[in-house]
Structures are given as C-alpha cells and as structure tokens.
Write a protein that holds these residues in place. Structure first.
Motif, short mmCIF file in Angstrom:
data_model
loop_
_atom_site.label_atom_id
_atom_site.label_comp_id
_atom_site.label_asym_id
_atom_site.label_seq_id
_atom_site.Cartn_x
_atom_site.Cartn_y
_atom_site.Cartn_z
N PRO A 4 5.86 11.41 -14.44
CA PRO A 4 5.95 12.16 -15.70
C PRO A 4 7.24 11.87 -16.46
CG PRO A 4 5.09 13.57 -13.98
CD PRO A 4 5.50 12.30 -13.31
N ALA A 5 8.36 11.76 -15.75
CA ALA A 5 9.62 11.43 -16.42
C ALA A 5 9.58 10.02 -16.99
CB ALA A 5 10.78 11.58 -15.46
N ALA A 6 8.95 9.09 -16.25
CA ALA A 6 8.83 7.71 -16.75
C ALA A 6 7.95 7.67 -17.99
CB ALA A 6 8.25 6.82 -15.65
N CYS A 7 6.90 8.49 -18.03
CA CYS A 7 6.05 8.57 -19.23
C CYS A 7 6.87 9.07 -20.42
CB CYS A 7 4.86 9.50 -18.98
SG CYS A 7 3.62 8.85 -17.84
N ALA A 8 7.64 10.13 -20.19
CA ALA A 8 8.45 10.70 -21.28
C ALA A 8 9.48 9.70 -21.78
CB ALA A 8 9.13 11.97 -20.79
N ALA A 9 9.96 8.83 -20.88
CA ALA A 9 10.97 7.84 -21.27
C ALA A 9 10.34 6.58 -21.84
CB ALA A 9 11.83 7.49 -20.06
N GLY A 10 9.02 6.55 -21.96
CA GLY A 10 8.36 5.36 -22.49
C GLY A 10 8.26 4.22 -21.52
N GLN A 11 8.48 4.47 -20.24
CA GLN A 11 8.45 3.41 -19.23
C GLN A 11 7.10 3.32 -18.53
OE1 GLN A 11 11.65 4.74 -16.77
NE2 GLN A 11 13.25 4.17 -18.23
N PHE A 12 6.24 4.30 -18.76
CA PHE A 12 4.91 4.29 -18.14
C PHE A 12 3.93 4.93 -19.12
CE2 PHE A 12 1.55 5.18 -15.05
CZ PHE A 12 1.64 4.07 -14.22
N ARG A 13 2.75 4.33 -19.22
CA ARG A 13 1.77 4.80 -20.19
C ARG A 13 1.20 6.16 -19.78
NH1 ARG A 13 -0.93 0.90 -23.78
NH2 ARG A 13 -2.50 2.56 -23.90
N ASN A 14 1.19 7.10 -20.72
CA ASN A 14 0.62 8.41 -20.45
C ASN A 14 -0.85 8.30 -20.07
OD1 ASN A 14 2.50 10.80 -20.99
ND2 ASN A 14 2.89 9.52 -22.77
N ASP A 15 -1.61 7.49 -20.84
CA ASP A 15 -3.05 7.42 -20.59
C ASP A 15 -3.35 6.80 -19.23
OD1 ASP A 15 -2.08 5.00 -21.46
OD2 ASP A 15 -3.43 4.81 -23.17
N LEU A 16 -2.52 5.84 -18.80
CA LEU A 16 -2.73 5.28 -17.47
C LEU A 16 -2.37 6.30 -16.39
CD1 LEU A 16 -3.41 2.98 -15.55
CD2 LEU A 16 -1.06 2.14 -15.80
N TYR A 17 -1.31 7.07 -16.63
CA TYR A 17 -0.92 8.10 -15.66
C TYR A 17 -2.05 9.10 -15.45
CZ TYR A 17 1.32 12.22 -13.72
OH TYR A 17 1.62 13.31 -12.94
N TYR A 18 -2.66 9.55 -16.55
CA TYR A 18 -3.74 10.53 -16.40
C TYR A 18 -4.97 9.89 -15.75
CZ TYR A 18 -0.89 13.49 -19.38
OH TYR A 18 0.14 14.24 -19.87
N ARG A 19 -5.13 8.57 -15.92
CA ARG A 19 -6.30 7.91 -15.31
C ARG A 19 -6.12 7.74 -13.81
NH1 ARG A 19 -9.80 6.76 -13.03
NH2 ARG A 19 -11.61 5.43 -13.40
N ILE A 20 -4.90 7.48 -13.34
CA ILE A 20 -4.71 7.28 -11.90
C ILE A 20 -4.42 8.58 -11.17
CG2 ILE A 20 -3.85 4.94 -12.30
CD1 ILE A 20 -1.02 5.98 -11.77
N ASN A 21 -4.16 9.66 -11.94
CA ASN A 21 -3.78 10.94 -11.34
C ASN A 21 -4.98 11.87 -11.25
OD1 ASN A 21 -2.32 13.11 -10.37
ND2 ASN A 21 -1.57 13.73 -12.38
N GLY A 22 -6.03 11.41 -10.54
CA GLY A 22 -7.15 12.31 -10.29
C GLY A 22 -6.76 13.40 -9.32
N LEU A 23 -6.07 13.01 -8.27
CA LEU A 23 -5.51 13.95 -7.29
C LEU A 23 -4.19 13.38 -6.81
CD1 LEU A 23 -5.66 16.38 -5.30
CD2 LEU A 23 -6.81 14.83 -3.70
N THR A 24 -3.11 14.13 -7.00
CA THR A 24 -1.80 13.70 -6.51
C THR A 24 -1.51 14.39 -5.18
OG1 THR A 24 -0.86 13.25 -8.69
CG2 THR A 24 0.68 13.74 -6.93
N LEU A 25 -1.10 13.61 -4.19
CA LEU A 25 -0.71 14.15 -2.89
C LEU A 25 0.71 13.67 -2.59
CD1 LEU A 25 -3.92 13.45 -0.77
CD2 LEU A 25 -3.25 15.60 -1.85
N ARG A 26 1.58 14.60 -2.23
CA ARG A 26 2.94 14.22 -1.83
C ARG A 26 3.02 14.20 -0.32
NH1 ARG A 26 7.45 16.63 0.08
NH2 ARG A 26 9.44 15.62 -0.41
N LEU A 27 3.35 13.04 0.24
CA LEU A 27 3.50 12.92 1.68
C LEU A 27 4.91 13.35 2.07
CD1 LEU A 27 1.66 9.56 2.45
CD2 LEU A 27 0.74 11.87 2.29
N PRO A 28 5.04 14.20 3.08
CA PRO A 28 6.36 14.73 3.41
C PRO A 28 7.27 13.67 4.00
CG PRO A 28 4.75 15.40 5.06
CD PRO A 28 3.98 14.74 3.95
N ALA A 29 8.56 13.81 3.72
CA ALA A 29 9.55 12.94 4.36
C ALA A 29 9.62 13.27 5.85
CB ALA A 29 10.92 13.15 3.70
#
Length: 640
Positions: A476-501
C-alpha cells in the motif's frame, strides 16, 4: 488458588483510599493477592473512579484474527462452556473465555445479565487485561497464573463493583498459559462454590487439549485411586520414544513432583519405577488396563497407558492440522501459521489470488508450494519466479516468452515463457513488489484477460493458473508512492496472509525437529535442552532460512556416533550472537514524537483494513489524498 472471606465493602473502600493516599497498604489489611493486584492497578495509572484510558475493543478484523489464533482453545472449550453455562443458567451470570492477552473470545450468558455486562464491555473483543481494567478475575488470574475470585468492591474500578467473578487459567501440555475461563455475574448472587466449579471446568478443557496435543505419543493416565483414572482429576503424561516426558497436565506434574520447566528435560524413569520397555509392551498388549507404579517419593499411583510411541520432539506439538495435506505436513503447532494455512485451504481451487507477506526468510515460497500441493491443481506445474532476481532487461522475455529472432541472443527456437509454463498449475511470483512498473502493466493485462502474447508478435495464447504472490515490502505504501500499480495490487490481493516471523512463533522446538528430520532422515539428532532454550530465545533476523542453515551446519559437525547437537556444533558467529549479553534487551522507553504516533495510527488503520486505503482514510478522518501523501513520505523515508 485465591478465594477469601470477602471483607465488607466499606472496609475495602477504606483500604483502597489508604492505598491511593499513601501508595501503600498494611500487610494484613487485605488478602495478599488482592493487595498485589491493587498495587499493580495503581502503578498502571488507573483511578478507581476514572474512565478507561481509551476504547480497547478489537475491530471485527482483529477479533477474527484472535479467533483464528485460538481456534484449538475455542474448539475444546465450547462444549465445556455450554455444560458449565447449564449449571449457572438463570443465575444472572455469564461464562467467558479469554485468550492469553485477556481478550474475550467467547461468551455465553443469561439475557437479563448481558445488558449489564455490555455496559462495562464484558463482551467478545474487549480486553480485560489488569493494566486496563484494574483488579478483575480474568486479568488478575492471568498475572497470578492461578484461580482467582474477585467480588464486588474488590474490583479496583468502581464501575465494575456490581460484578462477582471467578476465573481459572487454562494451560497447554507444556505449561503455556493459553487463556482464562471465567464466570461473571451480579455480585448479589455470589455462590461460594463458583470458583471450584470454574476451576474444574478449566481442568476439563486442559485434559482435552493435552490428550489432543499428545495423541502421537504414549500417554500415561495416573491417579492414586484406580477409579480416578479417566476422571477430571487424573494426571496425563506424554512420553516420547526415547522415554522423555514431552507433555503433561497440571495434575500429573503435581503427582510427579515436577514443574512445567521439567517437560522435555526429564525421562519418565527418573520419576516412576517404570522401565521404558515395559511401558511399550503394555501399550501393545494391555492398553488401558491399570497397573501400580511407585513415584520417586515412594507414593503408590495407579496408571494405564494409551497410544503408540513416536519419535521424540523437544516439546509437544500443540495440536496438528487434520487436513492430512501438504500444508498439514508443515504444521508444527503455531496458531498464527495454522490460521494462515486454514485460510489458504478455503480458497484453494477458487479464482482468488493469494498474497503472502512477511519478513525475508519466513518461508513464503515453501508455504506457496504447500498451498499448490494441497490444491486441486496439485498435478499441474508449480512455477516460481523471483521478480527481484531477474535482470530488468530479461524479465519481460522470461515471463511472456518470445518468438525466434525476437531479439539479439534469443534462443533459436524461441521460448514459451514462464506464464505459459504455469498453465494448469500455480504461478508463484516472489518479491512482486520489486517488479518494474512496465512489467506490472503487462502482467495486469494477462491476469485480467488470461492471455499471453510473446515478444516478437504472434497469436495470443490462453493460460489458466492459480496465482500466488509474495513480498516483504509494504505494497500500500508503494502504491501511494507511485512505485506499484494500484490496480495490480487489488488484482493480486484476493486474500493477504502474513506469515509470522520465527521469533513470533510458538512452535520453535517442533520446527527444529521437522528440519532435522529433513536434514538427517536416517537418524535425526536431538538438540541439548539448555541449547534449545537459548536458540528459542534468539531473535533470528534471517528467520527460517537462517535456522535451517545453522542446523545444516550443526548436523555436518556431528562426529560419528553423536546424536545430540550442542554448542560445539554451532557456527562461531551464531554462538557469539547467542551469548551476547545485550541480546533481546528491551530498549529504554522514551515518549513517542507526534510523527511516530501518526505513523503508528496509519499503520494500524491500513493493517486493520487489509490495505484498503479508502477505508483506512475514513477511519483516520482524513481524505484519501492526505493518506497517500503521508504514505508516500513514509515510503521515501524507509520508516514504515
């Protein structure tokens, strides 16, 4: 277990007033447990007549994550809670289950009492940690790790004095405090046996948890009376193949004169006059038939044995997935990891893209491959591409393929490309946050149209694949900075899972055992208990990748005939890190600056809304453009 004769409310108010005035209480003015709790409440900055420092109910998303982390505890607790509620129904009360942080995750109650309970946030999602709510049965039982009854004016906050509450801890097979079971009701209806009732119910839950977690091991069921075997009062001990105790309930620890720290460090023959070979033989010939054994203090116990011996682990794996698939093979007991796996299973075979986030080295590619192997397309290809490792001038050709002669250096026969190679299977794009913007545009078109056009022209080729992406970046921060496309982010973000450290996981010993199984399948070594404890406390900045490398080196350093890893087998740099005195010391606290508080609020809002910046902006009370500017500033500074 703490219960008292309950001083009159007037005397309790006098004692609390004395504490507020002088900061101290005479030693025998109130019960010792209550005195400690009041002093902790005062030190937390609470005032008996003050308001709560801030609303602290979890959001729906946060509560969902808490339920996922505690699904085993919930699964074993619900039937007992329903039974318990039947015993107290129509008594103006409720039954409550809290997790190890004091967050209420399940409640059952009389309708006429629930309205009163809601006024003090005695509802699912509320946190009753003692530092926020002052002296209360749930929060105080967490701190004291013992059964506690708090009645009426014993509550530190006067708004809670209409309650009478009794709570008991629930612990795992390895002594980990998992949560609190509580009965809360109107203080006018207090019953002297409530604490005993809730403590017995907590033991019933513990026994279910221990039996489930230890089902892969030989289990000794113990009691001084043969008729006590199989009851809530029995002791349960799990024994690994080498005879070491790897799990136990609290009754068993008391019968054997042990504490939870002895689990994983004590052979069964040290505490019972019982040879391991005899135990194995009984498991095969006379399961569940009771026999007599002597404890080390000479006490006579009756025992029965169940289960089959299993390869030893340093500690019991806290449950195991029932799916029997590739994900369950990686499941070594961490609740957060298991919650991620359960969610991944639910979307397997559906046209929903999976986005894995987490620090470098947490095992995102291993997790992705297990998702593929657990999905309907498991017989198809699994094509993994590291977007950060491909040269920018080759990534387009690598992904989309090319016709013969499309560019200088192209293969004579052309190349179909990785996207077409993934047809019928799974495409895994690792470090997608590092993909160049031009490639993001082409990839988005492929994902939308499911057609690939190779470099150099030619006909479009249809492709079908499951999509899994991974990144350690804040997209999301990369999208806001213009470094990643918003529309691509929403397309690949069907389900986000964070794996624990690795430092966040609760299954360190089981992870080590699984890795050692893979590294030395013929004769997996064990890790010396003292070393295992130090390894488990280490921060592991390289996560699983660093741990696997260290264990691989340790296995290589073992001499012929050695079967236990110790300090001498570790790389020197890891030994230095483990022995560094400053390791994992808490940094000195300092007041947060305004910009840090703002950053924390932004991070929390974006996380709670799974990257939905519009929803996060609404929560923060700012425009979406303002949020974009703040995220762009954060991304440039590298502090997010």
């Amino acid at each position: 277990m703490r219960s008292n004769s309950h001083m009159p409310a007037a005397l309790l108010r006098q004692a609390r007033h004395r504490l507020l005035e002088s900061g101290e209480l005479p030693e025998h003015s109130v019960d010792a447990c209550l005195r400690r709790s009041w002093q902790r409440s005062l030190a937390a900055g609470l005032s008996p007549t003050g308001r709560l420092v801030a609303p602290d109910n979890l959001s729906a998303a946060q509560l969902g994550r808490a339920l996922g982390r505690n699904h085993e505890l919930l699964g074993h607790s619900r039937p007992i809670m329903e039974y318990l509620f039947e015993q107290v129904r129509h008594s103006h009360s409720m039954v409550v289950l809290a997790d190890s942080h004091g967050v209420l995750i399940h409640t059952l109650g009389d309708p006429d009492f629930l309205g009163k309970a809601e006024r003090v946030a005695l509802t699912a999602g509320a946190c009753w940690d003692e530092r926020r709510r002052g002296t209360n049965a749930i929060g105080t039982a967490l701190v004291e790790a013992a059964g506690v009854e708090i009645h009426g004016a014993e509550h530190f906050l006067e708004r809670n004095t209409f309650l009478t509450c009794a709570a008991a801890p629930i612990v795992s097979a390895t002594g980990e405090l998992l949560g609190i079971l509580d009965i809360s009701g109107d203080q006018r209806g207090r019953h002297p046996h409530t604490l005993g009732l809730v403590s017995t119910a907590a033991l019933m839950i513990e026994n279910r948890l221990v039996a489930d977690a230890c089902r892969r091991y030989l289990r000794l069921h113990l009691h001084a009376d043969p008729a006590g075997i199989g009851t809530v009062a029995e002791g349960i001990v799990a024994v690994a193949e080498d005879g070491w105790i790897v799990g136990a309930n609290r009754n068993a620890l008391a019968m054997l004169g042990l504490v939870s720290a002895d689990i994983g460090a004590t052979p069964i023959e040290r505490v019972l006059d019982l040879r391991l070979d005899d135990l194995r033989a009984r498991a095969g010939r006379q399961p569940q038939r009771s026999f007599r054994v002597h404890g080390r203090d000479g006490a006579i116990l009756h025992a029965s044995v169940e289960g089959q011996p299993s390869r030893p682990l340093a500690v019991v794996q806290q449950g195991a997935a029932s799916a029997g698939d590739a994900l369950s093979a990686l499941d070594s007991g961490d609740a957060r990891w298991r919650c991620a796996a359960d969610k991944a299973r639910r979307i397997a075979g559906k046209d929903i893209a999976l986005l894995l986030s987490g620090e470098s080295g947490v095992g995102k590619e291993v997790f992705a491959r297990a998702v593929h192997d657990s999905a309907p397309q498991r017989d198809g290809p699994f094509v993994a591409i590291n977007c950060a490792a491909l040269p920018e001038n080759l990534i387009e050709a690598e992904l989309f393929g090319y016709l013969p002669g499309a560019f200088t250096g192209a293969r004579k026969g052309g190349y179909c490309g990785r996207l077409r190679e993934a047809h019928g299977g799974t495409l895994f794009l690792d470090e997608i946050g590092d993909m160049p913007l031009a490639m993001q545009t082409r990839l988005l078109r492929v994902l939308q149209e499911r057609k690939v056009t190779p470099l150099g022209g030619g006909a479009e080729v249809e492709v079908t694949f499951a999509l899994i992406c991974a990144t350690h970046r804040d997209l999301p921060a990369a999208c806001a900075a213009g470094q990643f496309r918003n529309d691509l982010y929403y397309r690949i973000n069907g389900l986000t899972l964070r794996l624990p450290a690795l430092r966040e996981r609760t299954d360190f010993a089981a992870l080590c055992a699984r890795l050692l199984d893979e590294l030395a399948p013929a004769a997996p070594p064990l890790i010396a208990p003292a070393l295992l404890e130090r390894l488990a406390a280490y921060d592991w900045p390289g996560n699983l990748r660093q741990l696997a490398s260290a264990l691989r080196t340790a296995c290589a350093m073992l001499e012929a005939g050695e079967c236990r890893i110790d300090w001498t087998h570790l790389p020197d740099d890891l030994v230095d890190a483990l022995q560094a005195p400053q390791r994992r010391e808490a940094p000195a606290e300092r007041p947060l600056r305004l910009d840090e508080l703002s950053l924390a609020a932004i991070r929390r809002a974006v996380d709670e809304h799974a990257g939905n910046l519009s929803a996060a902006a609404r929560q923060l009370g700012v425009s979406r453009q303002t949020l974009y500017r703040k995220l762009a500033r954060v991304s440039r500074s590298g502090t997010y």
